[in-house]
Design an enzyme around this catalytic site. Structure first.
Site, PDB file in Angstrom:
ATOM      1  N   ARG A  28       0.863  -0.987   0.306  1.00 52.63           N
ATOM      2  CA  ARG A  28      -0.063   0.043  -0.155  1.00 52.63           C
ATOM      3  C   ARG A  28       1.107   1.524  -0.193  1.00 52.63           C
ATOM      4  NH1 ARG A  28      -3.602  -2.248   4.876  1.00 52.63           N
ATOM      5  NH2 ARG A  28      -1.810  -3.341   5.160  1.00 52.63           N
ATOM      6  N   ALA A 395      32.981  42.439   0.667  1.00 56.81           N
ATOM      7  CA  ALA A 395      32.028  41.049   0.622  1.00 56.81           C
ATOM      8  C   ALA A 395      31.998  40.448  -1.162  1.00 56.81           C
ATOM      9  CB  ALA A 395      30.846  42.915  -0.269  1.00 56.81           C
ATOM     10  N   ALA A 438      41.324  45.911  -2.502  1.00 55.93           N
ATOM     11  CA  ALA A 438      39.706  44.920  -3.455  1.00 55.93           C
ATOM     12  C   ALA A 438      40.201  45.152  -4.572  1.00 55.93           C
ATOM     13  CB  ALA A 438      39.247  46.434  -3.096  1.00 55.93           C
TER      14      ALA A 438
END
Ligand code: UD1
Ligand code: CA
Length: 498
Positions: A28, A395, A438
Site C-alpha cells: 500500500r 564582500a 579590493a
C-alpha cells in the site's frame, strides 16, 4: 480494558528476545523502498520500533526480513548492528514470520516480544507496561490492545461475557458484531517462547488471505486453556500502524507534535508548532527560541538563548549559547557562542564558527574555521580555510580552493582585512594584520602587516564620452558638469585609489 494486574509473578531481568516482523511487502506504500525503511522524525519506522524495544535489553534482537531484504539488512547494519536479520523466503503471513524467527534461536526460554515493524509511534513506556502486565498476570501470551475510534482494517479483540480475551479476528474474517468492536490488536505481543513455538507450529491458513496469522496463536492458546490476556495501551496513538503514505504523513505529524510538546514543557519557545519540525534525535535547551519554518534534523543540538529561524534547516549541527541562525541552510556545522549566521547563508560540513563570529547574507562556507569575532558579512565563498580572530573578509571574496583536480587550503591570520572582491587562490597564506586591496587576485603569500595588491592600475580616458557618445544623456551630463577633459581631449592617467 486491561486484565487486572496481579503482583509478584514476574521473573527479574531482561527478556529472551525481541522479534520485529518486517518482511512484508508494504504494497500500500506503492514504493520501491521497503515499507519499514520509510522515515519520519529522523528515523526509519524500523528504527523507531528498535528504539522503543532497546531498553528491554533482550538477549536476541531478531528482525524478520523478506521484501527488500538487501536494503533492510544494510539499514540494520547501520542503525542496529546487534540486531540479527532472519530471512523469511516467502511472505506467508505474520505467524509464519514469527515461526521463522523462533526457528533461528532454537533454545530460547522465557518471554519474547513480537512486534510489527510498521508501528513507528510505539514508545518504550508502552512496551515495558505490556511486559509488566504479562509478568504480573503470569500469562503465556499477552497482547497489546487499544480502543480506537475507527478500527477499520485492524484485528478485533474478542472477549467473552466475563471480559476474558478469547481471540483476535481480522477485519476481513470478522462477523458484523465483531466488526463493531473498537478494541483492536496493536500488533505487539509478549509470549513465552515454548508456548509460542508450540502454537505457531499448528497455525492454519484457513482465512480470507490464505496466510498464517500470528493473531491466531491467541485462540490456539485459549483452546489449550493456557493463560492469555490483553493489556491496553495508555495512549491509543502509540499503537497506530502505518500502511500507506497518508498514514505516514499523519504519523509523522503526531510524532512531531510529541517532540515539540516535550520541548515546550522543558522550556523551549516554539513560535509556530505547525511549521516547526524536529527529529527525535535532536536536543534543544530551555530558553532557546525556534521561529516559524524551522527544521532541526539528525544530531543537531541548540543551546540556551540561541535563536533559530525563521525558515532555517539545521542538519547535524551544533548551535551554541546565544547564537542566532536566521533564514539559512546549515549542514554539519558548529555555530559558536553568540555567533550570527544569515539571513540566506549556506553552511556546509566542517564549518566551525568560534565565539562571536559572523557569516552573513549569501555566503557559502565549507570546511572552514572562522576565529573569534571574525566576520564574513556578504556574498562570499569560503572553502578549506582557517581564519584567525578579529579578521574581516570583504564582500564578494572567494576562497579559490579548487584547481580542477584537488582542493587546497587558505590560511588567514588574526586581524586581517581582506578587501572586497579578493580572490584568494589556494594554497596561500595571509599573515596576521595584513590587508589585501579590493579586487586583488592573491596567488602568493602576503606577509604579516603587508598590503597585498594584485590588480591593474586604473587609467581615465578624459573626454571619451563627449567624443565617442556625443548627444547622449551621458555626454550632456558630462558637459553640464564642466567636462574639462572634453576640451583637453587628452588621455591622462589617474592615480589608482588604494
Ligand atoms: C496486523 C495484524 C492485525 C493488527 C495490525 C496492527 C495479523 C494477521 N494482523 O495486520 O490484527 O490489528 O497488524 O497494525 O498479524 N509480515 C511479515 N511476513 C509476512 C507478513 C507480514 O514479516 O509474511 C510483517 C509485516 O512486515 C508487518 C507485520 O508483519 O510488519 C504485520 O503485517 P501487515 O500485513 O502489516 O498486517 P496488518 O494487516 O497491518
Ligand atoms: Ca500493518
Amino acid at each position: 480494558m486491561s486484565e487486572p494486574l496481579q503482583p509478584g509473578t514476574a521473573p527479574e531481568g531482561g527478556i529472551a528476545a525481541v522479534v520485529v516482523l518486517a518482511a512484508g511487502q508494504g504494497t500500500r506504500m506503492r514504493s520501491a523502498t521497503p515499507k519499514v525503511l520509510h522515515a519520519l522524525g529522523g528515523r526509519s519506522m524500523l528504527g523507531h520500533v528498535l528504539a522503543a524495544t532497546a531498553p528491554l535489553a533482550a538477549r536476541h534482537t531478531l528482525v524478520v526480513v523478506g521484501a527488500g531484504r538487501e536494503a533492510v539488512e544494510e539499514h540494520l547494519a547501520q542503525v542496529a548492528p546487534d540486531a540479527r536479520p532472519v530471512l523469511q523466503e516467502e511472505q506467508r503471513g505474520s505467524g509464519h514470520a514469527a515461526a521463522v524467527a523462533l526457528a533461528a534461536v532454537p533454545d530460547l526460554e522465557g518471554p519474547v516480544l513480537l512486534v510489527n515493524g510498521d508501528a513507528p509511534l510505539l514508545r518504550r513506556e508502552t512496551v515495558t507496561a505490556l511486559l509488566d502486565a504479562h509478568r504480573a498476570a503470569g500469562n503465556v501470551l499477552t497482547v497489546l490492545t487499544a480502543e480506537v475510534d475507527d478500527p477499520t482494517g485492524l484485528g478485533r479483540i474478542v472477549r467473552d461475557a466475563d471480559g476474558a480475551v478469547r481471540a483476535i479476528v481480522e477485519q476481513r474474517d470478522a462477523t458484523p458484531e465483531q466488526r463493531a468492536v473498537r478494541e483492536i490488536n496493536a500488533g505487539v505481543y509478549v509470549g513465552e517462547a515454548a508456548a509460542l513455538r508450540r502454537a505457531l507450529g499448528s497455525l492454519g491458513e484457513d482465512n480470507d488471505q490464505g496466510e498464517q496469522y500470528l493473531t491466531d496463536v491467541l485462540g490456539l492458546l485459549v483452546a489449550e486453556d493456557a493463560p492469555v490476556g490483553g493489556a491496553a495501551a495508555e495512549d491509543p496513538v502509540d499503537v497506530l500502524g502505518c500502511n500507506d503514505r497518508r498514514e505516514l504523513a499523519a504519523r509523522r505529524r503526531t510524532l512531531n507534535d510529541r517532540v515539540l510538546d516535550e520541548l515546550m514543557r522543558a522550556g523551549v519557545t516554539v513560535v509556530d508548532p505547525a511549521t516547526t519540525w524536529v527529529d527525535v534525535t535532536v536536543t534543544v535547551a530551555p530558553d532557546a527560541l525556534l521561529e516559524p519554518g524551522v527544521h532541526l534534523r539528525g544530531t543537531t543540538s541548540v543551546a540556551t538563548a540561541a535563536v533559530v529561524g525563521p525558515d532555517t534547516t539545521l542538519v547535524d549541527t551544533t548551535v551554541e549559547e546565544g547564537a542566532s541562525v536566521v533564514r539559512s541552510h546549515v549542514l554539519g556545522a558548529v555555530v559558536g557562542p553568540h555567533a550570527a549566521v544569515g539571513p540566506f547563508s549556506y553552511l556546509r560540513p566542517g564549518t566551525r564558527l568560534s565565539a562571536g563570529a559572523k557569516v552573513g547574507a549569501f555566503v557559502e562556507t565549507k570546511n572552514v574555521q572562522v576565529g573569534e569575532d571574525s566576520k564574513v558579512p556578504h556574498l562570499s565563498y569560503v572553502g578549506d580555510a582557517t581564519i584567525g580572530r578579529g579578521s574581516n573578509i570583504g564582500a564578494a571574496t572567494v576562497f579559490v580552493n579548487y584547481d580542477g583536480v584537488e582542493k587546497h587550503h587558505t590560511e588567514v591570520g588574526d586581524h586581517v582585512r581582506i578587501g572586497s572582491d579578493t580572490m584568494l587562490v589556494a594554497p596561500v597564506t595571509v599573515g596576521d594584520g595584513a590587508y589585501t586591496a579590493a579586487g586583488s587576485v592573491i596567488t602568493t603569500d602576503v606577509p604579516p602587516g603587508a598590503m597585498g595588491v594584485a590588480r591593474a592600475r586604473q587609467r581615465n580616458v578624459a573626454g571619451w564620452v563627449t567624443r565617442r557618445r556625443p548627444g547622449t544623456a551621458a555626454a550632456k551630463a558630462a558637459e553640464a558638469a564642466g567636462d574639462a577633459g572634453a576640451e583637453a581631449a587628452a588621455h591622462t592617467r589617474a592615480e589608482a585609489s588604494e
